[in-house]
Each structure stands twice: as C-alpha cells, then as structure tokens.
Design a protein around this motif. Structure first.
Motif, PDB file in Angstrom:
ATOM      1  N   ASP A  16       0.821  -1.207   0.000  1.00  0.00           N
ATOM      2  CA  ASP A  16       0.000   0.000   0.000  1.00  0.00           C
ATOM      3  C   ASP A  16       0.853   1.255   0.000  1.00  0.00           C
ATOM      4  OD1 ASP A  16      -2.020  -2.089   0.920  1.00  0.00           O
ATOM      5  OD2 ASP A  16      -3.230  -0.299   0.574  1.00  0.00           O
ATOM      6  N   ARG A  17       1.943   1.211   0.743  1.00  0.00           N
ATOM      7  CA  ARG A  17       2.811   2.389   0.796  1.00  0.00           C
ATOM      8  C   ARG A  17       3.349   2.703  -0.598  1.00  0.00           C
ATOM      9  NH1 ARG A  17       7.873   2.923   0.866  1.00  0.00           N
ATOM     10  NH2 ARG A  17       8.307   0.730   1.229  1.00  0.00           N
ATOM     11  N   ILE A  18       3.814   1.681  -1.285  1.00  0.00           N
ATOM     12  CA  ILE A  18       4.402   1.888  -2.616  1.00  0.00           C
ATOM     13  C   ILE A  18       3.340   2.365  -3.604  1.00  0.00           C
ATOM     14  CG2 ILE A  18       5.434   0.677  -4.576  1.00  0.00           C
ATOM     15  CD1 ILE A  18       6.843  -1.120  -2.433  1.00  0.00           C
ATOM     16  N   LEU A  19       2.188   1.698  -3.578  1.00  0.00           N
ATOM     17  CA  LEU A  19       1.147   2.060  -4.549  1.00  0.00           C
ATOM     18  C   LEU A  19       0.514   3.417  -4.231  1.00  0.00           C
ATOM     19  CD1 LEU A  19      -0.334  -1.502  -5.024  1.00  0.00           C
ATOM     20  CD2 LEU A  19       0.772  -0.125  -6.802  1.00  0.00           C
ATOM     21  N   ASP A  20       0.316   3.700  -2.948  1.00  0.00           N
ATOM     22  CA  ASP A  20      -0.208   5.017  -2.573  1.00  0.00           C
ATOM     23  C   ASP A  20       0.743   6.116  -3.039  1.00  0.00           C
ATOM     24  OD1 ASP A  20      -2.286   3.786  -1.360  1.00  0.00           O
ATOM     25  OD2 ASP A  20      -1.782   4.364   0.686  1.00  0.00           O
ATOM     26  N   SER A  21       2.019   5.844  -2.916  1.00  0.00           N
ATOM     27  CA  SER A  21       2.986   6.904  -3.210  1.00  0.00           C
ATOM     28  C   SER A  21       3.078   7.211  -4.703  1.00  0.00           C
ATOM     29  CB  SER A  21       4.358   6.538  -2.658  1.00  0.00           C
ATOM     30  OG  SER A  21       4.878   5.453  -3.379  1.00  0.00           O
ATOM     31  N   MET A  81      -3.990  16.370   5.401  1.00  0.00           N
ATOM     32  CA  MET A  81      -3.758  15.998   6.797  1.00  0.00           C
ATOM     33  C   MET A  81      -4.659  14.829   7.215  1.00  0.00           C
ATOM     34  SD  MET A  81      -5.275  16.495  10.012  1.00  0.00           S
ATOM     35  CE  MET A  81      -6.280  17.962   9.912  1.00  0.00           C
ATOM     36  N   SER A  82      -5.943  14.883   6.848  1.00  0.00           N
ATOM     37  CA  SER A  82      -6.832  13.804   7.290  1.00  0.00           C
ATOM     38  C   SER A  82      -6.545  12.502   6.536  1.00  0.00           C
ATOM     39  CB  SER A  82      -8.300  14.202   7.167  1.00  0.00           C
ATOM     40  OG  SER A  82      -8.651  14.454   5.853  1.00  0.00           O
ATOM     41  N   TYR A  83      -6.002  12.625   5.323  1.00  0.00           N
ATOM     42  CA  TYR A  83      -5.564  11.424   4.599  1.00  0.00           C
ATOM     43  C   TYR A  83      -4.420  10.749   5.365  1.00  0.00           C
ATOM     44  CZ  TYR A  83      -2.882   8.759   1.143  1.00  0.00           C
ATOM     45  OH  TYR A  83      -2.159   7.779   0.500  1.00  0.00           O
ATOM     46  N   ILE A  84      -3.451  11.555   5.817  1.00  0.00           N
ATOM     47  CA  ILE A  84      -2.317  11.002   6.565  1.00  0.00           C
ATOM     48  C   ILE A  84      -2.797  10.400   7.892  1.00  0.00           C
ATOM     49  CG2 ILE A  84      -0.175  11.619   7.798  1.00  0.00           C
ATOM     50  CD1 ILE A  84       0.155  13.868   5.613  1.00  0.00           C
ATOM     51  N   LEU A  85      -3.723  11.082   8.526  1.00  0.00           N
ATOM     52  CA  LEU A  85      -4.204  10.650   9.840  1.00  0.00           C
ATOM     53  C   LEU A  85      -5.113   9.424   9.766  1.00  0.00           C
ATOM     54  CD1 LEU A  85      -4.587  11.078  12.894  1.00  0.00           C
ATOM     55  CD2 LEU A  85      -6.352  12.775  12.354  1.00  0.00           C
ATOM     56  N   GLY A  86      -6.109   9.477   8.869  1.00  0.00           N
ATOM     57  CA  GLY A  86      -7.090   8.382   8.889  1.00  0.00           C
ATOM     58  C   GLY A  86      -7.667   8.047   7.535  1.00  0.00           C
ATOM     59  N   GLY A  87      -6.841   8.109   6.503  1.00  0.00           N
ATOM     60  CA  GLY A  87      -7.288   7.758   5.150  1.00  0.00           C
ATOM     61  C   GLY A  87      -7.326   6.244   4.961  1.00  0.00           C
ATOM     62  N   PRO A  88      -6.488   5.691   4.079  1.00  0.00           N
ATOM     63  CA  PRO A  88      -6.564   4.245   3.799  1.00  0.00           C
ATOM     64  C   PRO A  88      -6.302   3.404   5.062  1.00  0.00           C
ATOM     65  CG  PRO A  88      -5.110   5.368   2.246  1.00  0.00           C
ATOM     66  CD  PRO A  88      -5.441   6.363   3.300  1.00  0.00           C
ATOM     67  N   SER A  97       1.993  17.522  16.971  1.00  0.00           N
ATOM     68  CA  SER A  97       3.294  17.432  16.284  1.00  0.00           C
ATOM     69  C   SER A  97       3.204  17.512  14.767  1.00  0.00           C
ATOM     70  CB  SER A  97       3.977  16.116  16.664  1.00  0.00           C
ATOM     71  OG  SER A  97       3.946  15.931  18.049  1.00  0.00           O
ATOM     72  N   GLY A  98       1.999  17.374  14.238  1.00  0.00           N
ATOM     73  CA  GLY A  98       1.842  17.474  12.793  1.00  0.00           C
ATOM     74  C   GLY A  98       2.365  16.259  12.050  1.00  0.00           C
ATOM     75  N   ALA A  99       2.438  16.403  10.720  1.00  0.00           N
ATOM     76  CA  ALA A  99       2.885  15.309   9.858  1.00  0.00           C
ATOM     77  C   ALA A  99       4.391  15.424   9.633  1.00  0.00           C
ATOM     78  CB  ALA A  99       2.141  15.366   8.526  1.00  0.00           C
ATOM     79  N   THR A 100       4.971  14.401   9.053  1.00  0.00           N
ATOM     80  CA  THR A 100       6.395  14.433   8.710  1.00  0.00           C
ATOM     81  C   THR A 100       6.547  14.776   7.238  1.00  0.00           C
ATOM     82  OG1 THR A 100       6.485  12.130   8.034  1.00  0.00           O
ATOM     83  CG2 THR A 100       6.831  12.598  10.391  1.00  0.00           C
ATOM     84  N   PRO A 101       7.720  15.241   6.829  1.00  0.00           N
ATOM     85  CA  PRO A 101       7.931  15.531   5.397  1.00  0.00           C
ATOM     86  C   PRO A 101       7.681  14.302   4.522  1.00  0.00           C
ATOM     87  CG  PRO A 101       9.725  16.434   6.719  1.00  0.00           C
ATOM     88  CD  PRO A 101       8.896  15.618   7.645  1.00  0.00           C
ATOM     89  N   GLN A 102       8.082  13.126   5.036  1.00  0.00           N
ATOM     90  CA  GLN A 102       7.884  11.906   4.235  1.00  0.00           C
ATOM     91  C   GLN A 102       6.387  11.619   4.055  1.00  0.00           C
ATOM     92  OE1 GLN A 102       9.805  12.080   6.995  1.00  0.00           O
ATOM     93  NE2 GLN A 102      11.843  12.024   6.045  1.00  0.00           N
ATOM     94  N   GLU A 103       5.623  11.815   5.119  1.00  0.00           N
ATOM     95  CA  GLU A 103       4.176  11.571   5.017  1.00  0.00           C
ATOM     96  C   GLU A 103       3.533  12.552   4.037  1.00  0.00           C
ATOM     97  OE1 GLU A 103       2.763   9.851   9.340  1.00  0.00           O
ATOM     98  OE2 GLU A 103       3.338  11.962   9.207  1.00  0.00           O
ATOM     99  N   LEU A 104       3.974  13.787   4.083  1.00  0.00           N
ATOM    100  CA  LEU A 104       3.378  14.768   3.174  1.00  0.00           C
ATOM    101  C   LEU A 104       3.752  14.453   1.729  1.00  0.00           C
ATOM    102  CD1 LEU A 104       1.708  17.274   2.697  1.00  0.00           C
ATOM    103  CD2 LEU A 104       3.763  18.657   2.995  1.00  0.00           C
ATOM    104  N   LEU A 105       4.993  14.038   1.514  1.00  0.00           N
ATOM    105  CA  LEU A 105       5.410  13.680   0.155  1.00  0.00           C
ATOM    106  C   LEU A 105       4.543  12.533  -0.371  1.00  0.00           C
ATOM    107  CD1 LEU A 105       7.394  14.015  -2.193  1.00  0.00           C
ATOM    108  CD2 LEU A 105       8.892  12.347  -1.062  1.00  0.00           C
ATOM    109  N   LYS A 106       4.317  11.554   0.473  1.00  0.00           N
ATOM    110  CA  LYS A 106       3.477  10.415   0.063  1.00  0.00           C
ATOM    111  C   LYS A 106       2.058  10.897  -0.249  1.00  0.00           C
ATOM    112  CE  LYS A 106       1.685   6.078   1.975  1.00  0.00           C
ATOM    113  NZ  LYS A 106       0.480   6.430   2.706  1.00  0.00           N
ATOM    114  N   LYS A 141      -2.016  22.674  -7.050  1.00  0.00           N
ATOM    115  CA  LYS A 141      -2.374  23.189  -5.717  1.00  0.00           C
ATOM    116  C   LYS A 141      -1.930  22.203  -4.631  1.00  0.00           C
ATOM    117  CE  LYS A 141      -6.579  25.512  -7.397  1.00  0.00           C
ATOM    118  NZ  LYS A 141      -6.215  26.918  -7.440  1.00  0.00           N
ATOM    119  N   VAL A 142      -2.071  20.940  -4.910  1.00  0.00           N
ATOM    120  CA  VAL A 142      -1.638  19.931  -3.930  1.00  0.00           C
ATOM    121  C   VAL A 142      -0.128  20.016  -3.731  1.00  0.00           C
ATOM    122  CG1 VAL A 142      -1.368  17.450  -3.556  1.00  0.00           C
ATOM    123  CG2 VAL A 142      -3.561  18.362  -4.318  1.00  0.00           C
ATOM    124  N   ARG A 143       0.596  20.042  -4.833  1.00  0.00           N
ATOM    125  CA  ARG A 143       2.067  20.070  -4.744  1.00  0.00           C
ATOM    126  C   ARG A 143       2.562  21.326  -4.036  1.00  0.00           C
ATOM    127  NH1 ARG A 143       4.289  15.784  -5.694  1.00  0.00           N
ATOM    128  NH2 ARG A 143       3.731  14.468  -7.461  1.00  0.00           N
TER     129      ARG A 143
END
Lengths: 436, 449
Positions: free
Chosen positions: A85-90, B288-295, B354-363, B405-407
């Motif tokens: 999921d991580r790979i495909l989501d990204s 933010m909500s995708y990172i927190l509670g999306g998939p 603490s917010g999100a991390t750069p890696q989470e936002l990139l994803k 806009k997302v980027r």
C-alpha cells in the motif's frame, strides 16, 4: 448472429467490435494473459485472478481463501507488511483485493507510465509471500472483526441462512467470509498450504486493460512472471452435485429489525445449459424497474410492498433466481407470496409481449456500451468471464444470446425451473415482543 | 417516442450565451445562458454514449428542520411524472431506451442523472427539461414516494453504523438541519406535503441556481444550442443561502452509550465541528486527514488500530465536504473498544500537537496528484468531477490546477491545519454495543444519559 441494431452500435464510434481491441497469449508456465487496448485515458488497470475461492473450501476451513487474500498484503521476501500500500499510494494508484465464490482477485489502477510497478508487486505476491506467525495473529483478528460486521447486520444473516438452505451440498452454501467457528480456528499452516496449492501462474489469469501496447505487455509480463514455476491445479467440479429439490424450503428469522424482508429463490441452470441466459431475461421482465411485472403488481397495483427487485445469479454452476421484496408489514407476506406465484404461473402460460422482450434486449445492448466506460470494468468482465467459463468471449456471446431469446423459450424455462417444489423462501421479520 | 415531448417543450426563446469557451487543453467548455443557467460540456468520443446531470444548488440544508426530507422527496418526485407525461410513461420510455437514471439530493444539491446512448441525446434532453421545468407531483405518486422514504428511514435503524452516525449528528448539530439525515426521519417525513414540494421546487429550481453537465459523444456547439433551446426562456429567480450550523466546542468530551446486548462488536463514532468545502484550508485539511485516517492499511490510525494491533477491519477519519461546515468524524467497529479508542485518540492528539512528517506529506502529495487523473478517466468520473468543481466553485481549470495546488501545499500549512482544525478532548462521541462506562476507561469525560 448479432442483430442489425447490435451491429450498428458496434460499428459506430467504437470504430470496431470489442474483440479487435483484445489480445491474448500464454506463458510457458501456464499464465494466461488478456490485454484490452483503450488509449483514450493515460490509465492502466492491472488485474490478476486466481482460480480459488469459497468454491474450493470444505467445512472446517470455510473462508480460508479470504484469509489468505488478507495475508498476501503482508510479507514477501523483499516487501515488508504495509509496503504494497505504501508503494502504490505513493504513486497515486488505487489497489485492492477481493475474494469470491470462484476466484480471488487483485487489481491496481495506475498511471500508464507506472504500470510495470503493478506487475512487479503482483509477481511477488504470486510466488514469494511468507507468512510469519506473528503477522498471522493480528490479521486473523482483523478478519474476525470483519466477520463480526457481518454478524451485526440482520440482512446478512438472512442471506447466509438462505444460501445454506438453498444448497444442501454445493459449496454455494458457504459464505465467502467463512462460518464464524471456522474463522475463529484458522491456522497459519492452513494459510501456507492454501497459498502453495493455489497461487501460481498456471492457476491464474492476468488481465491488463488501458493505454498499453501488446508487444510491451508481452515483454514485461515475461520479465516478471516468466521464471515463476507453474503447477497446474485440478479444480473439483461440483456442477451437478446439488440434488434436485424435493420440496419447498423455508426459513424465518426474527431479529431486531424495523422493516421485514422477503427473499424468494429458485435454482436455475448453469452455463452448460444452452438456455441458462433466459433466466436473466425472465428476472428482468419480472423485477427490473417500474415497468416490471412484480413491481407493478406489488408496489403500484396492490400497494403491499415498497420495493421489488429480481435477478438471476449464475456465474458457472447452477445458481438461483432471486426475488427480493420489502413488504409493508409482516402480515402481508402471505398475500405477497401468492401474487408472486401467480405472476410466475402467468409467465409460464402466456407469451411475454414483444415490447417487454425488446425492453430487455435494448437494456442489454446499452449496457454492453456503458460497461466499457471504465477500463477497470471491462477488465473485470474479461477476467471473471474467463475464470468462470474458460473463455473471455462468453460475456460478448451472452449479448447475442439475449438478442435471440424468444417468448417460447421463456415459457419453457419458467415451466421447468420456477416451480413450487424448487422454491426457497427466506423471511426476516422483527422480533416478537415478550408479553409483560 | 420523441413526439410525446412536442407539447411540453416551450417555444425557443432567444438567449445570449455568455460563452467561456475552454482555453484548457481538455475538450471542456463552460457556457452560461443569460438567465444564469451554466452548461458544462466535456467531449469524449470513445463510446456512443452520453451522461447528463442536472443540478440545483439547493439540497436538504434548505429544509425546515421540522419537515426534514423535503429536498430529498422533491428530487425523488421529479421522476414520478410531469404535467404532460405520467410516471409510468416516463419510466417506460427510459427503460425502452436502455437508459440508466436516478434522482436524489444531498445537503448541498438536488440532482437528476441520466445515461443513454448518444443517438438518444435529443430525447434525453427533452426528458431532463420536462422533469425539471414541469414536475406534477401527482398525489398517488407522492404518497408512494413518501412511504418509500419512511421505509428507508425505518430500515436505517437496523444498521448499527447508521444509528451511531445519526445519533452523532443529533448531538453535534443540535437544532440545525444537519442534525437529521438528508431523507429526514420517521418524525419529519409524515409531515411533508405536496405543497411543500411545490414551494421548494418553485423557489430553488431557477436557472441562476442550477447547472447542467453533459459528458460523452457530443459536440460542444450542439449541446450549447440544444440546452439553450430548451431552457433559454426560463426566468431568473431569487437565490438565498442556507444558514450555517453554530460550531460547538464542549469543554470536555461528551459521550453517549447506546446499549445493545445482542451485538458482538462495538460501533464508535467521535469528532467535532468541521470546516466548509469553501474554506481556504480545504487542501491542507484533506492532506492531513488522509495522513491521519485515510486508507485503513497505511494511514496512522489504520496502522495503529488495524495493521499493528488487529483491533478492527475498518478504521478511518475524515472531514465532511459540504458548503456549510459539517463535521470531523472518526469511526471504528471493534470487539475491543477501550484499546481502539485509546489508539485513535492518541493519533489525533499526536497529529494536532506534532503534525505530519515531510515523508508523510510527500506520500500524500504523490497519492493525490497521481490518483487524480484516475478519478476522471471514465465518463462517469468526469461527470462527478465537473459536478463538484461547479458546485463548490473550484473553477473550470480545476482538473488541471488541482495537482499543482496539492504540490504547492507545504508541511507548515498541513501542520497549521492540524493545529487549527483538530480539537482533541472536545469531542462528541457515540458508542453502541454491549459495553458499559466501566469497560471503556475514558477518564474525564461528560456522560450523556
């Protein structure tokens, strides 16, 4: 032979019949590959289906195919849990897996410049999954929670009980998610055994649809799947296992519900019977839309029910024609049943009108166009048609079969299959209140 | 069949098209009639079919609370007969064409949808025009539709997720219309009259409050002319706004338990007031909500509750997308409510603090931008996207600018959104199942009896 109207539609802006967009090949290890070219959007749908599902399960481990499906998202020799999921989501891909009676399927819907990634992941899923004990335990609990969702929906209980009495011996009697006790008792050893038995290229169909080129598909599939060893799987054939019904079967379930549900079914023939598609036509005439006979009789004319629907569910083996009705109250159910059975008698004794038949045919032809709107939809049709009938062309041929349906065939079908002795009735009604 | 409509198509009235032909790279066009009706056309000639939606920018948010369900019932009734054609004849024509069709309402809009073969376009537009302009709301059909709505309302009480969600809405939105389901409930539906539907239709279905979207094997010029011919005479009307719910912020979390001894799992929903879909923070909040509670397999909540602990099959959170501020909601169904709630509370708090991390936002950037084209590769997807961009005023270039806009959304913006729009310890919470207060160990909360 397709009718003139169908030929007209096929030659319109589709440019050519659907077959001309489809190509197929088979790897030496047995993997069957079907491609569908549609370059109108920069999207590719990658789908791999295995010939395993609840059809292959015995009492004691029902639902194990579904449990395995969950576990294949976990761990391979190179991917850790969550990586898929991580790979495909990204890369912005949609993906999921699902288990059914006859197959377990996985798909990725992905941008055209990245679809090779889906092949890489699916090749790992096919041959290199490992199932550590520790990961099994938590996923086992997830599946147990999924099963509990089912327990807490009264209509799900109705469906489960209905299918169980409709099928005395055929595996259709088992829910895909498995019976509760079986779900509770899965072992990781059984998951490993199931994976070893069923997941390999000789037991799979790969369907790739979208903005693709055949030569590219062949090269990439060969690269990722060519070296995986194929082991043909002999699947049990239960086509004729279910005995002819000897009388009506009936279940009444009382649950905490506010609205009753009436479900009536009749066993109908599977795909080896040349008339099987007639069941679809009859279900449509009886219960599809406001102009269907049962909607008119039960909702518009007698006002005994608030909704009616009907469909014929046959994928491969003999299945069931279903009538699902929402009665206005429990006490009206006997009257509703009488009207349904009167309508069934009428369809046996009087030819359906030309307009009714044309309506069904037009709907099927329009659906044939509509279903191609989405490449994932067409991939699903190709894959399921190929898995269940052995030939992806079946779903196209079905359109021509509906086109040729006659009033006489409909009467003959109804006379043979929609009889009292073959009837299954399921009723879901509110619990009786205890007197104080 | 077309002749059935000859009588109901009013004479062509000349109209000025305030055309805004597309400057985009997509075959997408936006035109406005001088009466304010907006027409969006997306040419896609792959298949000989066409999708049409007609949308009125008024939905259930305009219902009086005591008669909740008017908008929904009005939309249902659009397909139940016009001044010149009965419900039976309408269904007969559409079914004979093999068309797919439905109508409905949400809080923000009322709509009619129609899919048919391209050769039947003219008939389809005739039907859309007739049902939108000349609904008859015949009594027998009204009685039937109201009974169907009541049955659906009663049936929703058989679904544990729906019961929990309805109770959450009731507690969060109080006297506002959002407190009740779009279709209304068993108290409000019986109070609705035919006159209510006439009034709603008359007031809200005016051209400057509506738009039509056409996607498929069509030509822009043809659509523009054909729509103008059918709707050009339509007179403008007054357009009002619905009243927003008052945001509430309980001093401490309020919890209601609905005891159900027959359930083997506990259903939970908690959250608080959310934001409007027009809020400038919308994209940071969505990321933010995708990172927190999306998939459920890869979000923070999903990993904590499902993947690592095996506590639930589905766990997620989201902000309602509505014109008026809706809710932030988190849901789970589990046999171990105490553990699941603790983890979900913890994840919301962590994101808030603490917010999100750069890696989470990139994803998240990659997911939103990568998956966006997939959402409109089909005609149905295009129609949905065009409906949204028009309804929420995102702009005709949304399909092309959304990824940019997302980027452009920074970690700072996402973390600011988490700080401002998540409010740990100030939840409304509904719990249904075979549980007691003591089972949950929720600490300092206020219990709602």
């Amino acid at each position: 032979m397709m009718s003139l109207i169908l030929l007209f539609l096929l030659s319109n802006s589709l440019s050519e019949p659907i077959e001309s967009r489809i190509f197929e090949f088979k790897l030496k290890n047995g993997l069957e590959v079907i491609g569908y070219v549609d370059s109108s959007a920069p999207v590719v749908s990658v789908n791999i289906y295995y010939r395993v599902g609840s059809y292959d399960e015995q009492t004691g481990h029902t639902g194990i195919s579904h449990m395995l499906e969950h576990m294949t998202f976990k761990h391979t020799d190179i991917y850790k849990p969550g990586d898929f999921d991580r790979i495909l989501d990204s890369v912005g891909a949609f993906n999921n897996g699902f288990t059914s009676t006859y197959y377990t399927g996985y798909y990725e819907e992905i941008a055209r410049d990245r679809w090779e990634l889906a092949l890489k992941l699916e090749a790992a899923r096919m041959a290199r999954c490992i199932f550590p004990d520790s990961e099994f335990e938590s996923e086992h609990q997830v599946v147990a929670e999924e099963r509990r969702l089912w327990d807490n929906r009264p209509t799900s209980t109705l469906w489960e009980q209905f299918e169980a009495i409709a099928n005395l011996v055929h595996p259709h009697r088992n829910p895909t998610i498995g019976w509760s006790d079986d779900v509770a008792n899965y072992t990781v050893e059984k998951v490993r055994e199931w994976y070893q038995r069923y997941y390999n290229p000789a037991n799979a169909v790969l369907v790739i649809a979208g903005d693709i080129r055949p030569a590219e598909v062949r090269a990439k599939v060969e690269r990722y799947f060519g070296k995986v060893k194929g082991r043909p799987v002999k699947r049990a054939d239960y086509y004729n296992i279910e005995p002819e019904p000897a009388g009506e079967r009936r279940v009444t379930i009382r649950k905490r519900v506010s609205v009753p549900t009436l479900l009536i079914g009749f066993p109908t023939p599977g795909i080896r019977d040349s008339l099987y598609i007639i069941g679809d036509v009859i279900a449509s005439i009886l219960g599809a839309g406001r102009n269907s006979r049962l909607y008119r009789a039960l909702v518009l004319d007698s006002a005994l029910a608030t909704s009616v629907s009907a469909w014929n569910s046959v994928e491969k083996d003999p299945g069931l024609m279903y009538f699902m009705i929402t009665p206005k109250s429990e006490t009206l159910i006997p009257r509703i049943e009488r009207i349904v059975y009167q309508e069934l008698e009428r369809i046996k004794n009087e030819p359906v009108t030309e307009r009714e038949l044309t309506r069904v045919k037009n709907r099927v032809i329009a659906d044939y166009i509509f279903e191609r709107d989405d490449v994932s939809g067409i991939a699903y049709l190709l894959a399921t048609s190929h898995i269940t009938t052995g030939n992806w062309r079946t779903f196209i041929n079905q359109i021509a079969q509906v086109e040729q349906a006659t009033p006489e065939q409909i009467m003959r079908f109804a006379e043979k299959y929609l009889t009292e002795n073959r009837r299954i009735v399921g009723i879901l009604v509110p619990e009786k209140k205890e007197p104080k | 069949m077309k002749n059935n409509f000859a009588l109901v198509i009013l004479p062509f009235a000349s109209c000025i098209l305030m055309s805004a032909n597309s400057l985009l790279s997509l075959p997408l066009y936006r035109d406005t009639l001088d009466n304010g009706l907006v027409i969006l056309t997306y040419e896609d000639h792959r298949l000989p079919m066409v999708d049409i939606s007609f949308t009125c920018r008024a939905g259930a948010a305009f219902d009086p609370v005591e008669k909740a369900g008017i908008a929904s019932l009005c939309a249902q009734m659009l397909l139940r007969g016009t001044k010149s054609i009965s419900a039976d004849s309408l269904a007969s024509i559409l079914d004979f064409l093999g068309a797919r069709y439905y109508s409905g309402a949400d809080f923000d809009h009322s709509y009619v949808y129609l899919r048919l073969l391209a050769k039947d376009l003219s008939t389809g537009l005739d039907i859309i025009a007739d049902i939108v302009l000349n609904p008859a709301f015949p009594k027998p059909e009204f009685d039937r539709a109201r009974e169907e709505a009541l049955t659906a309302a009663r049936r929703s009480y058989d679904n544990p997720s729906a019961v929990v969600s309805m109770e959450f809405d009731r507690l969060l939105f109080g006297n506002h219309r959002y407190a009740l389901p779009v279709r209304g409930d068993t108290n409000t539906i019986p109070k609705i009259t035919i006159d209510d539907l006439h009034q709603f239709h008359q007031k809200q279905f005016v051209p400057n409050n509506c738009f039509i979207v056409v996607v498929g094997d069509v030509e822009h010029e043809t659509i523009k002319d054909e729509v103008a011919r059918r709707f050009g005479f339509w007179q403008r009307g007054m357009v009002e706004s619905a009243v927003a719910p008052a945001p509430i912020l309980p001093e401490k979390t309020k919890v209601k338990i609905i005891t159900r001894n027959d359930m083997n799992q506990t259903y939970i929903q908690f959250g608080h007031s959310g934001i409007s879909a027009l809020n400038t923070d919308l994209i940071p909040v969505r990321l933010m909500s995708y990172i927190l509670g999306g998939p459920p397999l890869s979000s923070r909540m999903g990993l904590a509750v499902r993947e690592y602990a095996g506590l639930a099959y589905d766990v997620r959170c989201w902000f309602d997308r509505r014109l008026l501020p809706g809710a932030f909601r988190a849901t789970v169904q589990t046999a171990k409510p105490k553990e699941a709630i603790a983890k979900m509370f913890g994840e919301v708090r962590k994101m808030h603090e603490s917010g999100a991390t750069p890696q989470e936002l990139l994803k998240a950037h990659n997911y939103f931008t990568g998956s966006f084209p997939l959402t409109y590769s089909s005609n149905q997807g295009k129609l949905d996207q065009l409906d949204n961009l028009e309804l929420y005023g995102y702009g005709i270039d949304w399909l092309e600018t959304f990824p940019e806009k997302v980027r452009a959304t920074t970690l700072e913006q996402v973390n600011k959104a988490a700080k401002e729009h998540l409010k740990p310890d100030h939840y409304i919470m509904v719990i249904m199942g075979n549980v007691t207060k003591e089972d949950l160990s929720l600490g300092d909360v206020e219990w709602i009896e």
